[in-house]
Design an enzyme around this catalytic site. Structure first.
Site, PDB file in Angstrom:
ATOM      1  CD1 TRP A  20      83.909  68.853  73.867  1.00  0.00           C
ATOM      2  CD2 TRP A  20      83.822  71.086  74.016  1.00  0.00           C
ATOM      3  NE1 TRP A  20      83.558  69.342  72.630  1.00  0.00           N
ATOM      4  CE2 TRP A  20      83.494  70.707  72.697  1.00  0.00           C
ATOM      5  CE3 TRP A  20      83.829  72.450  74.340  1.00  0.00           C
ATOM      6  CZ2 TRP A  20      83.184  71.628  71.701  1.00  0.00           C
ATOM      7  CZ3 TRP A  20      83.527  73.369  73.358  1.00  0.00           C
ATOM      8  CH2 TRP A  20      83.215  72.960  72.046  1.00  0.00           C
ATOM      9  CG  HIS A  75      82.136  65.962  67.913  1.00  0.00           C
ATOM     10  ND1 HIS A  75      82.984  65.234  68.719  1.00  0.00           N
ATOM     11  CD2 HIS A  75      82.358  65.520  66.636  1.00  0.00           C
ATOM     12  CE1 HIS A  75      83.683  64.383  67.975  1.00  0.00           C
ATOM     13  NE2 HIS A  75      83.323  64.545  66.720  1.00  0.00           N
ATOM     14  CD1 TRP A  76      86.244  70.669  70.315  1.00  0.00           C
ATOM     15  CD2 TRP A  76      86.247  72.043  68.554  1.00  0.00           C
ATOM     16  NE1 TRP A  76      86.152  71.953  70.798  1.00  0.00           N
ATOM     17  CE2 TRP A  76      86.152  72.820  69.738  1.00  0.00           C
ATOM     18  CE3 TRP A  76      86.263  72.694  67.318  1.00  0.00           C
ATOM     19  CZ2 TRP A  76      86.069  74.212  69.715  1.00  0.00           C
ATOM     20  CZ3 TRP A  76      86.175  74.080  67.291  1.00  0.00           C
ATOM     21  CH2 TRP A  76      86.087  74.820  68.473  1.00  0.00           C
ATOM     22  CG  ASP A  84      83.957  63.035  63.515  1.00  0.00           C
ATOM     23  OD1 ASP A  84      84.265  63.048  64.724  1.00  0.00           O
ATOM     24  OD2 ASP A  84      82.816  63.291  63.104  1.00  0.00           O
ATOM     25  CB  CYS A 108      86.160  65.797  70.120  1.00  0.00           C
ATOM     26  SG  CYS A 108      85.262  67.063  71.045  1.00  0.00           S
TER      27      CYS A 108
END
Length: 213
Positions: A28, A103-104, A120, A163
């Protein structure tokens, strides 16, 4: 220790080896890598376009936590009054004083279209975060008017850790659309993204900048 090794100082961003290692995946991406690429977009790829603003995750996090009357403190030094498209890298971290989240996603304010577009790569995961942040900004960007909010269709990630790469790719593509067309609503965001290739590309950019510095 690897974490203490500085790889690159690039304008407002200091990259350590531990940050750069995240690009090797499957990891991530943290605030620092996304901030670096936002700086790169502004300082290198779109250096002659004064209508685009790329707001780093750190500044976005600060804006989330202040009152509407304080938003200008963070955006005015960035030349917000000249900008037509403002890109925010959003995560689901709700702790005011530290980086984090899981989460991005990407929120873009388009002044010409009077609209917030939310992209998203794990559809729905950050909807509430984006809606709350956009609502926070609406009274700043349009004190007397209204601004639309659209969950814009985009390519979905195929794992739980890409993400951040999707945010970077989506930001770059939308910025190109904004620069070329003057709007982003009609930009097709379902085109293929190769996260592995983009990770390698960013690593190469960092290596080249590091050697030139």
């Amino acid at each position: 220790m690897a974490q203490a090794t500085v790889v690159l100082s690039f304008h407002e961003v200091l990259l350590h080896q531990s940050d750069v290692d995240l690009l090797d995946g499957p990891y991530w991406l943290n605030d620092t890598i996304i901030s670096f690429y936002f700086e790169y977009l502004e300082r290198v790829l779109f250096t002659n376009n004064d209508e685009l603003l790329f707001v780093t995750p750190e500044v976005t996090q600060c804006i989330k936590m202040v009152g509407t009357d304080e938003i200008n403190t963070f955006l005015e030094p960035l030349g917000i009054n000249r900008k037509k498209f403002v890109f925010f890298a959003l995560n689901d971290n709700n702790l005011p004083d530290m980086a984090g989240g899981s989460h991005w996603s990407l929120l873009v304010y388009s002044k010409p279209e009077s609209c917030f577009y939310h992209l998203d790569s794990s559809s729905g995961s950050n909807h509430n975060v984006a809606w709350e942040f956009a609502s926070h900004l609406i009274s700043y960007f349009s004190p007397t008017g209204s601004i639309n909010f659209v969950d814009k269709e985009c390519l979905q990630q195929s794992n739980g850790y890409d993400c951040g790469i999707h945010v970077i790719c989506n930001t770059e593509r939308l910025a190109e659309c904004a620069h070329r067309n003057g709007h982003i609503g009609m930009c097709n965001m379902t085109v293929k993204i190769s996260p592995g290739s983009k990770r390698r590309e960013i690593l190469e950019i960092i290596r080249n900048l590091s050697s030139s510095h």
